[in-house]
Design a protein around this motif. Sequence first.
Motif, short mmCIF file in Angstrom:
data_model
loop_
_atom_site.label_atom_id
_atom_site.label_comp_id
_atom_site.label_asym_id
_atom_site.label_seq_id
_atom_site.Cartn_x
_atom_site.Cartn_y
_atom_site.Cartn_z
N LYS A 1 7.94 12.54 -17.42
CA LYS A 1 6.39 13.06 -17.27
C LYS A 1 5.88 12.98 -19.59
CE LYS A 1 2.67 15.11 -15.43
NZ LYS A 1 1.63 15.06 -16.97
N GLY B 1 5.78 6.22 -15.75
CA GLY B 1 4.95 6.13 -14.84
C GLY B 1 5.84 6.20 -13.41
N ARG B 2 6.83 6.14 -12.82
CA ARG B 2 7.67 6.18 -11.67
C ARG B 2 9.19 6.51 -11.39
NH1 ARG B 2 6.65 3.68 -6.93
NH2 ARG B 2 7.93 2.75 -5.75
N TRP C 1 9.50 16.90 -4.73
CA TRP C 1 8.77 16.41 -4.00
C TRP C 1 7.22 17.71 -4.90
CZ3 TRP C 1 7.77 12.31 -2.99
CH2 TRP C 1 8.36 10.78 -2.25
N CYS D 1 6.28 16.75 -8.40
CA CYS D 1 5.20 15.52 -8.28
C CYS D 1 4.07 15.68 -7.57
CB CYS D 1 5.92 14.51 -8.33
SG CYS D 1 7.61 14.01 -9.06
N GLU E 1 -0.52 15.46 -11.79
CA GLU E 1 -0.47 13.73 -12.13
C GLU E 1 -0.24 12.72 -12.74
OE1 GLU E 1 -4.58 13.01 -12.30
OE2 GLU E 1 -5.28 15.30 -10.56
N GLN F 1 4.57 8.62 -10.16
CA GLN F 1 4.85 8.70 -8.74
C GLN F 1 7.00 9.02 -8.43
OE1 GLN F 1 4.48 4.03 -9.14
NE2 GLN F 1 2.40 5.11 -8.77
N VAL G 1 9.86 7.79 -6.04
CA VAL G 1 9.88 8.00 -4.41
C VAL G 1 11.83 8.41 -4.14
CG1 VAL G 1 10.67 5.59 -5.35
CG2 VAL G 1 10.22 5.37 -3.10
N TYR H 1 12.08 0.69 -6.37
CA TYR H 1 11.15 1.16 -8.00
C TYR H 1 10.89 -0.52 -8.06
CZ TYR H 1 10.84 -1.05 -13.32
OH TYR H 1 10.43 -1.04 -14.17
N PRO I 1 6.34 -0.90 -5.92
CA PRO I 1 4.37 -0.54 -5.89
C PRO I 1 4.37 0.33 -4.87
CG PRO I 1 4.10 -2.20 -7.78
CD PRO I 1 5.13 -2.19 -6.68
N SER I 2 4.54 -0.27 -3.63
CA SER I 2 3.94 0.24 -2.52
C SER I 2 4.47 1.20 -1.45
CB SER I 2 3.75 -0.86 -1.54
OG SER I 2 5.05 -1.31 -1.43
N GLN J 1 6.84 4.62 -0.10
CA GLN J 1 6.30 5.49 -1.27
C GLN J 1 7.33 6.47 -0.05
OE1 GLN J 1 2.04 6.57 -0.67
NE2 GLN J 1 1.51 3.87 -0.59
#
Length: 266
Positions: free
Chosen positions: A60, A65-66, A118, A121, A125, A128, A130, A184, A187-188, A190
């Motif tokens: 962060k 971002g992911r 979890w 995160c 904010e 992301q 996964v 990775y 992006p969809s 989750q």
Amino acid sequence: MLETAVDSPAGGLVCVIGGSGFIGSWLVRRLLDRGYSVHATKELLEPAVKGTLNVLRAAKDSGIGRVVLMSSKAAMVPNPDWPADKVIDDDSWADIEILKKRQLWYNVSKTLAEKAAWDFCAREEGLQLVVINPGMVLGPFLTPSVNASLHWLLQLVQGQKMDMDLYMGCVDVRDVVDSLIVLYESPSAQGRHLCMESVERLVDFTNHVADLFPELPVQRIKEDKQGWVVRAKDPSKKLIDLGVHFTRLGVTIRDTVDCFKSKGLI
């Protein structure tokens, strides 16, 4: 622990935590083949929860971002509240108190680390998360030595009697790293992602190994004690829908044993 912290599109820079391990070494190779630049570090030596949170904070703070987190099916079972006739899926969480009573400290650490990730995160904010939850990971290895799961199979083909109450299936290491990359690059994607070729019982696995290698002193399991495991083919539907093609168990076992032979271990 293996994590991938990524902050750029395909072909960009990727950070792999645990890049020298069994899974990590395959992940680095696959990423390089796909044109990524890779920054790899060794496995963190800190306690699992603390190490996970430190990586997430660093991600962060660096503007990443992911994050794709390597958890385990060990964070999913045992779950006494799970319906007896339902196949284990991404909604199942291991019961920490049962794990502690059985002194399954690896499983405890994986469960606590994933829960902490979890929670972190959910509070932060812009980051992301996964998660991938593979079963027992097998397959040919690039490392000079074998890890715990490979050692377990090595002992089995050498004639030792194996027992693993929480066993519920395997996955090929090459499929794990392909799944990591897909998660990775999608992006969809989750949530959590169970990652196994099939859900099976220990008796199924030992029979499969014995049938493939009748010349080896594999001890079959004579009593099935895993009535709680609901068998299933292709349980990792979320990953399959993302385009992951799982290697069948027989191929993974044969490739692993062939690798043992090529390195003079059997």
